[in-house]
Scaffold this active site. Structure first.
Site, mmCIF file in Angstrom:
data_model
loop_
_atom_site.group_PDB
_atom_site.id
_atom_site.type_symbol
_atom_site.label_atom_id
_atom_site.label_comp_id
_atom_site.label_asym_id
_atom_site.label_seq_id
_atom_site.Cartn_x
_atom_site.Cartn_y
_atom_site.Cartn_z
ATOM 1 N N ASP A 67 0.834 -1.197 0.000
ATOM 2 C CA ASP A 67 0.000 0.000 0.000
ATOM 3 C C ASP A 67 0.872 1.251 0.000
ATOM 4 O O ASP A 67 2.098 1.173 0.132
ATOM 5 C CB ASP A 67 -0.963 -0.015 1.195
ATOM 6 C CG ASP A 67 -0.249 -0.190 2.529
ATOM 7 O OD1 ASP A 67 0.993 -0.237 2.556
ATOM 8 O OD2 ASP A 67 -0.944 -0.298 3.554
ATOM 9 N N ASN A 136 -7.224 -0.043 13.716
ATOM 10 C CA ASN A 136 -8.658 -0.219 13.440
ATOM 11 C C ASN A 136 -8.927 -1.565 12.750
ATOM 12 O O ASN A 136 -10.008 -1.773 12.211
ATOM 13 C CB ASN A 136 -9.170 0.928 12.556
ATOM 14 C CG ASN A 136 -8.439 0.984 11.222
ATOM 15 O OD1 ASN A 136 -7.524 0.207 10.988
ATOM 16 N ND2 ASN A 136 -8.848 1.893 10.364
ATOM 17 N N HIS A 138 -7.343 -2.676 10.088
ATOM 18 C CA HIS A 138 -7.103 -2.703 8.639
ATOM 19 C C HIS A 138 -5.884 -3.565 8.282
ATOM 20 O O HIS A 138 -4.987 -3.772 9.080
ATOM 21 C CB HIS A 138 -6.995 -1.298 8.035
ATOM 22 C CG HIS A 138 -5.733 -0.539 8.317
ATOM 23 N ND1 HIS A 138 -5.615 0.812 8.114
ATOM 24 C CD2 HIS A 138 -4.517 -0.936 8.764
ATOM 25 C CE1 HIS A 138 -4.406 1.200 8.419
ATOM 26 N NE2 HIS A 138 -3.718 0.166 8.818
ATOM 27 N N GLU A 143 -9.720 -0.464 4.740
ATOM 28 C CA GLU A 143 -10.291 0.105 5.956
ATOM 29 C C GLU A 143 -11.604 -0.603 6.308
ATOM 30 O O GLU A 143 -12.151 -1.363 5.488
ATOM 31 C CB GLU A 143 -10.534 1.606 5.730
ATOM 32 C CG GLU A 143 -9.275 2.406 5.406
ATOM 33 C CD GLU A 143 -8.368 2.656 6.603
ATOM 34 O OE1 GLU A 143 -8.292 1.805 7.507
ATOM 35 O OE2 GLU A 143 -7.702 3.707 6.621
HETATM 36 C C1 GLP Z 1 -0.391 0.861 8.333
HETATM 37 C C2 GLP Z 1 -0.119 0.322 6.932
HETATM 38 C C3 GLP Z 1 -0.134 -1.180 6.903
HETATM 39 C C4 GLP Z 1 0.425 -1.703 8.186
HETATM 40 C C5 GLP Z 1 -0.541 -1.406 9.281
HETATM 41 C C6 GLP Z 1 0.012 -1.616 10.680
HETATM 42 O O1 GLP Z 1 -1.189 1.998 8.295
HETATM 43 N N1 GLP Z 1 -1.065 0.822 5.982
HETATM 44 O O2 GLP Z 1 0.614 -1.603 5.803
HETATM 45 O O3 GLP Z 1 0.631 -3.083 8.114
HETATM 46 O O4 GLP Z 1 -1.046 -0.096 9.173
HETATM 47 O O5 GLP Z 1 0.951 -0.629 10.958
HETATM 48 P P1 GLP Z 1 1.910 -0.728 12.198
HETATM 49 O O6 GLP Z 1 2.691 -1.942 12.020
HETATM 50 O O7 GLP Z 1 2.765 0.517 12.138
HETATM 51 O O8 GLP Z 1 1.044 -0.775 13.417
#
Ligand code: GLP
Length: 242
Positions: A67, A136, A138, A143
């Protein structure tokens, strides 16, 4: 779904890296999709260590970026591409021709979606999805209430995602949209690895694994996959029974 809980982040990271290395060794030249974010970083370090010990050749495979924040590219600290290149592709010496990532600064988002989808088709689909779970629930920028779209999509970012995003950047970024591989496309993979660590994720992990798959928690839509493992450290697992 298999759930694996280990006491500390380094221990979980080592186990996830072994799982990924085993997959690469058994399935050479396939397409892998790794999430950026903070959670996956210790796994990247562990994978690079395994490569130094000659236990895996990380170049014997192809990669696609999961992403990106629309409006940011690799030159911006905190972009997904910057994280992936600086923390994994470059230290792991992956050849440029094995990698395809989103350009969040592209002028034509539809053409960019097609470019990414073409890379997926060229490599016969994603074989391994290695995903973090956001606050959240995702995965990538799938989302809540987006469901399981195949291919790729442009997503208006959830308020939680926008709030959390500040942790990645060295200055304020005004971001409204994300581009991502769809959760349905990620779910077509032969194998899925989900990873969450830290007490801040305990509540969303509880929502992910208890109760029925629910569109309000995107990660929960993946758990009926035929080969999915959720790796947690003890802190992220405090609210579930395992
Ligand atoms: C982010 C990214 C994802 C990531 C997830 C968890 O916003 N879009 O690719 O895996 O959310 O992020 P983190 O590991 O910093 O908690």
């Amino acid at each position: 779904m298999k759930i694996q809980v280990l006491p500390t982040i380094p221990e979980v990271a080592a186990l996830v890296a072994e799982d990924i290395a085993e997959f690469i060794n058994a399935n050479p030249k396939k397409l892998l999709c790794f999430a950026a974010g903070d959670t996956t970083l210790p796994v990247f370090d562990a994978l690079i260590r395994l490569q130094k010990e000659n236990k895996v050749n990380l170049s014997n495979t192809y990669y696609i970026g999961l992403d990106e924040w629309v409006g940011l590219d690799r030159k911006t600290t905190g972009s997904c591409a910057q994280v992936m290149f600086d923390e994994f592709y470059e230290p792991a010496n992956i050849p440029q021709e094995n990698i395809c990532v989103w350009d969040g600064l592209c002028v034509d988002l539809d053409a960019e979606k097609r470019r990414m989808e073409d890379w997926i088709s060229k490599h016969s689909g994603i074989a391994l999805s290695f995903l973090g779970i956001g606050m959240n629930g995702h995965v990538g920028f799938n989302e809540p209430y987006i469901g399981l779209p195949e291919g790729t999509l442009i997503v208006p970012l959830d308020e939680t995602t926008k709030k959390v995003s500040g942790k990645y950047f060295d200055k304020i970024q005004d971001i409204e949209l994300g581009i991502t591989i769809g959760a349905g496309e990620l779910k077509k993979a032969k194998k899925i690895i989900l990873l969450a660590t830290g007490s801040g994720k305990a509540e969303i992990i509880k929502k992910t694994v208890t109760g029925k798959p629910d569109e309000s928690v995107p990660a929960s839509l993946l758990i009926d996959h035929h080969d999915i493992t959720l790796y947690l450290d003890k802190a992220a697992a405090t609210l579930i029974n395992v």
